[in-house]
Design a protein around this motif. Structure first.
Motif, short mmCIF file in Angstrom:
data_model
loop_
_atom_site.label_atom_id
_atom_site.label_comp_id
_atom_site.label_asym_id
_atom_site.label_seq_id
_atom_site.Cartn_x
_atom_site.Cartn_y
_atom_site.Cartn_z
N GLN A 71 10.62 0.84 -3.66
CA GLN A 71 11.01 0.83 -4.88
C GLN A 71 10.72 -0.59 -5.52
O GLN A 71 12.02 -1.43 -5.69
CB GLN A 71 12.20 1.49 -5.56
CG GLN A 71 11.82 2.90 -5.19
CD GLN A 71 13.25 3.58 -5.33
OE1 GLN A 71 14.19 3.25 -5.38
NE2 GLN A 71 12.90 5.08 -5.37
N TYR A 72 9.83 -1.21 -5.89
CA TYR A 72 9.85 -2.74 -6.68
C TYR A 72 8.41 -2.67 -7.19
O TYR A 72 7.68 -1.98 -7.26
CB TYR A 72 9.61 -3.63 -5.20
CG TYR A 72 8.71 -3.58 -4.48
CD1 TYR A 72 7.56 -4.45 -4.61
CD2 TYR A 72 8.68 -2.65 -3.46
CE1 TYR A 72 6.46 -4.58 -3.86
CE2 TYR A 72 7.40 -2.65 -2.58
CZ TYR A 72 6.32 -3.65 -2.82
OH TYR A 72 5.22 -3.65 -2.14
N ASN A 73 8.19 -3.90 -8.06
CA ASN A 73 6.90 -3.89 -8.77
C ASN A 73 5.85 -4.51 -8.01
O ASN A 73 5.53 -5.40 -7.74
CB ASN A 73 7.29 -4.75 -9.99
CG ASN A 73 5.97 -4.86 -10.92
OD1 ASN A 73 4.91 -4.13 -10.90
ND2 ASN A 73 5.78 -5.97 -11.88
N TRP A 74 5.18 -3.42 -7.18
CA TRP A 74 4.15 -3.74 -6.19
C TRP A 74 2.84 -4.13 -6.82
O TRP A 74 2.08 -4.83 -6.17
CB TRP A 74 3.65 -2.60 -5.32
CG TRP A 74 3.37 -1.36 -5.90
CD1 TRP A 74 4.20 -0.25 -6.41
CD2 TRP A 74 2.08 -1.09 -6.48
NE1 TRP A 74 3.32 0.59 -7.03
CE2 TRP A 74 2.14 0.06 -7.10
CE3 TRP A 74 0.80 -1.68 -6.43
CZ2 TRP A 74 1.03 0.67 -7.70
CZ3 TRP A 74 -0.42 -1.07 -6.82
CH2 TRP A 74 -0.29 -0.04 -7.68
N ALA A 89 0.62 -1.06 -0.05
CA ALA A 89 0.04 -0.10 -0.13
C ALA A 89 0.81 1.44 -0.08
O ALA A 89 0.64 2.11 -0.57
CB ALA A 89 -1.01 -0.04 1.14
N CYS A 90 2.12 1.06 0.83
CA CYS A 90 2.80 2.45 0.70
C CYS A 90 3.57 2.65 -0.42
O CYS A 90 3.67 3.64 -0.99
CB CYS A 90 3.79 2.28 1.83
SG CYS A 90 3.15 2.63 3.55
N ALA A 91 3.82 1.58 -1.00
CA ALA A 91 4.69 1.63 -2.35
C ALA A 91 3.61 2.21 -3.45
O ALA A 91 4.18 2.93 -4.45
CB ALA A 91 5.15 0.23 -2.98
N ALA A 92 2.35 1.96 -3.42
CA ALA A 92 1.47 2.27 -4.33
C ALA A 92 1.05 3.66 -4.12
O ALA A 92 0.65 4.35 -5.04
CB ALA A 92 0.23 1.27 -4.35
N CYS A 93 1.08 4.20 -2.96
CA CYS A 93 0.42 5.52 -2.50
C CYS A 93 1.48 6.51 -2.28
O CYS A 93 1.09 7.51 -2.46
CB CYS A 93 -0.50 5.26 -1.22
SG CYS A 93 -1.93 4.11 -1.62
N ILE A 94 2.66 6.02 -1.92
CA ILE A 94 3.52 7.19 -1.72
C ILE A 94 4.83 7.36 -2.71
O ILE A 94 5.73 6.52 -2.80
CB ILE A 94 4.33 6.80 -0.39
CG1 ILE A 94 3.22 6.91 0.91
CG2 ILE A 94 5.49 7.99 0.14
CD1 ILE A 94 3.76 6.26 2.38
N PRO A 95 4.62 8.16 -3.38
CA PRO A 95 5.54 8.20 -4.56
C PRO A 95 6.94 8.79 -4.28
O PRO A 95 7.41 9.69 -4.57
CB PRO A 95 4.99 9.19 -5.79
CG PRO A 95 3.86 10.18 -4.73
CD PRO A 95 3.70 9.29 -3.68
N ALA A 96 7.55 8.17 -3.35
CA ALA A 96 8.76 8.87 -2.47
C ALA A 96 10.11 8.07 -3.27
O ALA A 96 9.67 7.07 -3.66
CB ALA A 96 8.84 8.90 -1.30
N ASN A 97 11.15 8.75 -3.12
CA ASN A 97 12.46 7.94 -3.39
C ASN A 97 13.11 7.08 -2.35
O ASN A 97 14.12 7.35 -2.07
CB ASN A 97 13.36 9.09 -3.98
CG ASN A 97 14.30 8.44 -4.72
OD1 ASN A 97 14.36 7.38 -5.21
ND2 ASN A 97 15.47 9.01 -5.42
N ILE A 98 12.28 6.09 -1.88
CA ILE A 98 12.45 5.33 -0.89
C ILE A 98 13.00 3.96 -1.24
O ILE A 98 12.03 3.41 -1.93
CB ILE A 98 11.65 5.15 0.24
CG1 ILE A 98 11.25 6.73 1.05
CG2 ILE A 98 11.98 4.28 1.49
CD1 ILE A 98 10.10 6.53 1.91
#
Length: 187
Positions: A55-58, A42-51
């Motif tokens: 950064q993976y194919n969620w 959910a964080c990978a989908a909703c937070i467009p940060a450079n963390i």
């Protein structure tokens, strides 16, 4: 049929149904069961940060988000439409022990003395809700998954790290329930 769904089911029926999810997920697409990873998805989908961690194919794991949504929807349906109106049966020995800790709200599965906003403002409530929540989240991340992922899926796959994690979860649970929780409840 509705009456059948409303009555409490034996523990072994639920265990068999949960156990059957493991081969079903593996057969239907080599998917692995686990709930705690959904927060990462959910964080990978909703937070467009450079963390880097996000950064993976969620999108490959979208099915797991639907699975978690199904759990929430199923809980809503069960609690509002299929709930047994009879009070929850609690063992007399447990009721006696809870009274010793000053917990009188037995009609609730979650006693208001422990799980309410006013309880959050007490030392006991803060430790149980905030500190306990932190430890659960930290532990799930540190162990590389939650109890459901390791204990249900990992052991079924004969994964040694999952067996170690599950043994650690059980040992921690026994220590918490028998040594730490009674001390916290006396606060």
């Amino acid at each position: 049929m509705l009456d059948f769904l409303k009555q409490p089911w034996s523990w072994y029926v639920a265990g068999i149904l949960i156990g059957l999810t493991v081969p079903a997920l593996l057969i239907l697409g080599n998917k692995h069961f686990g709930i705690s990873a959904n927060l990462r998805h959910a964080c990978a989908a909703c937070i467009p940060a450079n963390i880097k961690f996000f950064q993976y194919n969620w999108k490959k794991e979208t099915w797991n988000l639907f699975f978690a949504a199904g759990i929430v929807l199923g809980a809503f349906i069960a609690s509002y439409f299929l709930a047994d109106p009879a009070p929850v049966k609690v063992a007399p020995a447990l009721l006696s022990e809870l009274k010793g800790y000053g917990i009188q709200d037995h009609a609730n599965v979650l006693p208001s003395e422990l799980f309410s906003f006013s309880a959050l403002l007490t030392v006991r409530g803060f430790i149980l809700l905030v500190v306990g929540g932190f430890f659960v989240g930290f532990g799930a991340r540190y162990a590389g998954g939650c109890t459901s992922g390791h204990s249900i899926m990992g052991i079924s796959d004969f994964q040694v790290p999952s067996m170690i994690a599950t043994a650690s979860f059980m040992a921690g649970g026994f220590i918490m329930a028998n040594l730490v929780l009674p001390y916290i409840l006396r606060l």
